[in-house]
Scaffold this active site. Structure first.
Site, PDB file in Angstrom:
ATOM      1  N   HIS A   1       0.837  -1.219   0.000  1.00  0.00           N
ATOM      2  CA  HIS A   1       0.000   0.000   0.000  1.00  0.00           C
ATOM      3  C   HIS A   1       0.866   1.261   0.000  1.00  0.00           C
ATOM      4  O   HIS A   1       0.430   2.296   0.476  1.00  0.00           O
ATOM      5  CB  HIS A   1      -0.933   0.027   1.211  1.00  0.00           C
ATOM      6  CG  HIS A   1      -1.624  -1.277   1.470  1.00  0.00           C
ATOM      7  ND1 HIS A   1      -2.835  -1.621   0.926  1.00  0.00           N
ATOM      8  CD2 HIS A   1      -1.237  -2.358   2.207  1.00  0.00           C
ATOM      9  CE1 HIS A   1      -3.177  -2.831   1.314  1.00  0.00           C
ATOM     10  NE2 HIS A   1      -2.222  -3.306   2.088  1.00  0.00           N
TER      11      HIS A   1
ATOM     12  N   SER B   1      15.733  20.143 -16.942  1.00  0.00           N
ATOM     13  CA  SER B   1      14.557  20.947 -17.217  1.00  0.00           C
ATOM     14  C   SER B   1      15.002  22.247 -17.872  1.00  0.00           C
ATOM     15  O   SER B   1      16.059  22.778 -17.555  1.00  0.00           O
ATOM     16  CB  SER B   1      13.835  21.249 -15.903  1.00  0.00           C
ATOM     17  OG  SER B   1      13.070  22.427 -16.034  1.00  0.00           O
TER      18      SER B   1
ATOM     19  N   LYS C   1      16.786  20.436 -11.630  1.00  0.00           N
ATOM     20  CA  LYS C   1      16.128  19.160 -11.916  1.00  0.00           C
ATOM     21  C   LYS C   1      16.960  18.187 -12.733  1.00  0.00           C
ATOM     22  O   LYS C   1      17.747  18.557 -13.595  1.00  0.00           O
ATOM     23  CB  LYS C   1      14.813  19.418 -12.654  1.00  0.00           C
ATOM     24  CG  LYS C   1      13.861  20.216 -11.779  1.00  0.00           C
ATOM     25  CD  LYS C   1      12.554  19.557 -11.537  1.00  0.00           C
ATOM     26  CE  LYS C   1      11.807  19.218 -12.779  1.00  0.00           C
ATOM     27  NZ  LYS C   1      10.448  18.811 -12.484  1.00  0.00           N
TER      28      LYS C   1
ATOM     29  N   GLU D   1      10.005   7.417 -17.273  1.00  0.00           N
ATOM     30  CA  GLU D   1       8.654   7.943 -17.493  1.00  0.00           C
ATOM     31  C   GLU D   1       8.121   7.511 -18.861  1.00  0.00           C
ATOM     32  O   GLU D   1       6.949   7.199 -19.019  1.00  0.00           O
ATOM     33  CB  GLU D   1       8.666   9.466 -17.393  1.00  0.00           C
ATOM     34  CG  GLU D   1       8.896   9.962 -15.980  1.00  0.00           C
ATOM     35  CD  GLU D   1       9.144  11.464 -15.956  1.00  0.00           C
ATOM     36  OE1 GLU D   1       8.192  12.211 -15.715  1.00  0.00           O
ATOM     37  OE2 GLU D   1      10.285  11.886 -16.200  1.00  0.00           O
TER      38      GLU D   1
END
Ligand code: ARG
Length: 460
Positions: A157, A278, A284, A291
């Site tokens: 979970h 980025s 970043k 992804e």
């Protein structure tokens, strides 16, 4: 306007819209070399059987080999008006060697021709994918060997559950990808059956030798039923389904690593060369490869659903709808291969941040083991669960962790607690207590590593 190879019974040219709408050469030229391979085997067989003169067969083969060179060197001119890869090549052959080229299509139909080329293509791609998964498995085994002595919190979970050795996590994915690979191996057996010689749907009225062409093309078997051979795409769907399942697994691991790479978790560091920056936020380092593995899973599922839908409700035998089997497969092959390669590079390059994993593996992740301590002292598990729950509630209320509880405090909850309860509160010890087969104890993890060493390198 090109003259159609099937133009005999038509009194007017094809509408330009229809040509554009029905053409497939813009994508099925991917099958060109497999189509030529199939045609060469067919021509050889026609010559050997005396269905066409041997010297004609030889001229056809020479012509096809020349066309193959033109395609490989990018000199071949594809024409949409000629519909598909098969007609383009046959027309070019006739232009090259004259009317004799028209003998190639004796005892054959595009219906058995197309699925023969497609199966040859799929066999090769499936083997490539199997090989790529083998590399991924090796990368995971290597990472497992390097991380036996790092303990991390495992989650259910997405809540910290129990400590495991990081190697155990990598070995989990090794098992998953191994099953993916087995599915592809199994599909390969069913791909290895030759449809050629089935004609349009009913078989062929020339004395062809299918065993001969099967051998030439490297198929282990000849398909027994000509309607099945030309109309069925279930094995193609099976391939897409193997791909979809494999993408689901890759996507799931990608998600783990994306989370682990976040500042909040900081469990792993990804190598600079596998991340991107980025354009606006200088701090970043984005996990774009992961992804995109996760994102591209959608199109692979889409391809599976597309072909399942194409075949649903198709009357026996061939229908032009089946031309729609190709783009989903080409897209899946490209996406899946890229995703497996990407994940292999990520696994090879990632660096675990041991301190952060260890920190997360302690604390309340050790609560189960404290309960089991009481069970060993005779308390029923349900009661022990309750007692330790109270301990956790007490500490959480004071913003404290399990490790800094004192024996005196513990005894307030149960007098079964002794000094040895405190020494239990160590994630390594807790992980190693899981000695059951398949568990995360050090000995078990080492045993699984030995097992995979033997499997992957044949020396264990
Ligand atoms: N381009 C077609 C396909 O991919 C080849 C077979 C066409 N057969 C036919 N009878 N029109 O399915």
């Amino acid at each position: 306007m090109e003259k159609k190879l099937w133009g005999g019974r038509f009194s007017e040219g094809t509408d330009a819209f229809v040509e554009e709408f029905t053409e497939s050469v813009s994508f099925d030229r991917e099958l060109a070399l497999y189509d030529i391979k199939g045609s060469i085997a067919h021509a050889k067989m026609l010559g050997k059987q005396g269905i066409i003169p041997e010297e004609d067969a030889q001229k056809i083969i020479d012509g096809l080999e020349e066309i193959e060179r033109e395609i490989r060197e990018g000199r071949f001119r594809w024409k949409k008006e000629l519909e598909d890869v098969h007609m383009n090549i046959e027309k070019a052959l006739i232009e090259k060697i004259g009317e004799i080229g028209g003998k190639l299509h004796t005892g054959r139909s595009r219906n058995d021709q197309v699925i023969t080329a497609f199966r040859l293509y799929l066999k090769e791609q499936t083997q490539d994918i199997i090989n790529l998964i083998e590399e991924l498995k090796k990368a995971l085994l290597q990472k497992a060997k390097e991380t036996v002595d790092i303990v991390m919190p495992a989650y259910t979970h997405l809540q910290r559950a129990q400590p495991v050795r990081l190697a155990h996590y990598f070995l989990a994915y090794l098992e998953l990808y191994n099953r993916d690979q087995e599915r592809f191996k199994d599909t390969l057996k069913r791909l290895d059956q030759m449809p050629l010689g089935s004609g349009a749907l009913a078989g062929v009225d020339f004395p062809i030798d299918r065993e001969f062409t099967a051998k030439e093309l490297g198929f282990v078997e000849v398909m027994r039923n000509s309607m099945d051979a030309t109309a069925s795409r279930d094995v193609v769907i099976e391939f897409l389904s193997d791909g979809a399942i494999c993408m689901a697994n890759l996507s799931r691991q990608a998600e783990d690593l994306i989370i682990w790479n976040s500042t909040e978790f900081s469990f792993v560091e990804l190598p600079d060369k596998l991340t991107t920056g980025s354009s606006i936020m200088p701090q970043k380092k984005n996990p774009d490869v992961l992804e995109l593995i996760r994102g591209k899973t959608g199109r692979v599922y889409g391809s599976l659903v597309a072909l399942l839908t194409v075949v649903k409700g198709l009357p026996m035998a061939y229908n032009r709808d089946l031309q729609e089997d190709k783009e989903p497969v080409f897209d899946t092959v490209k996406t899946l291969k890229g995703s497996i390669i990407g994940m292999t590079k990520i696994v090879e390059g990632l660096k675990p941040i041991k301190e952060n994993m260890e920190k997360g593996a302690g604390g309340f992740a050790l609560a189960t083991d404290l309960a089991n301590y009481l069970v060993r002292k005779g308390m029923p598990f349900r009661q022990a669960h309750h007692v330790v729950g109270q301990v956790v509630g007490y500490l959480a209320g004071q913003n404290r962790e399990l490790e800094n509880i004192t024996l005196e405090e513990l005894k307030r909850f149960s007098d079964l607690f002794d000094e040895d309860a405190l020494s239990l509160l160590n994630p390594y010890q807790v992980a190693d207590a899981r000695k059951s087969f398949g568990g995360t104890g050090r000995e078990q993890v080492l045993e699984q590593i030995r097992f995979w060493e033997g499997k992957l390198y044949g020396n264990g």
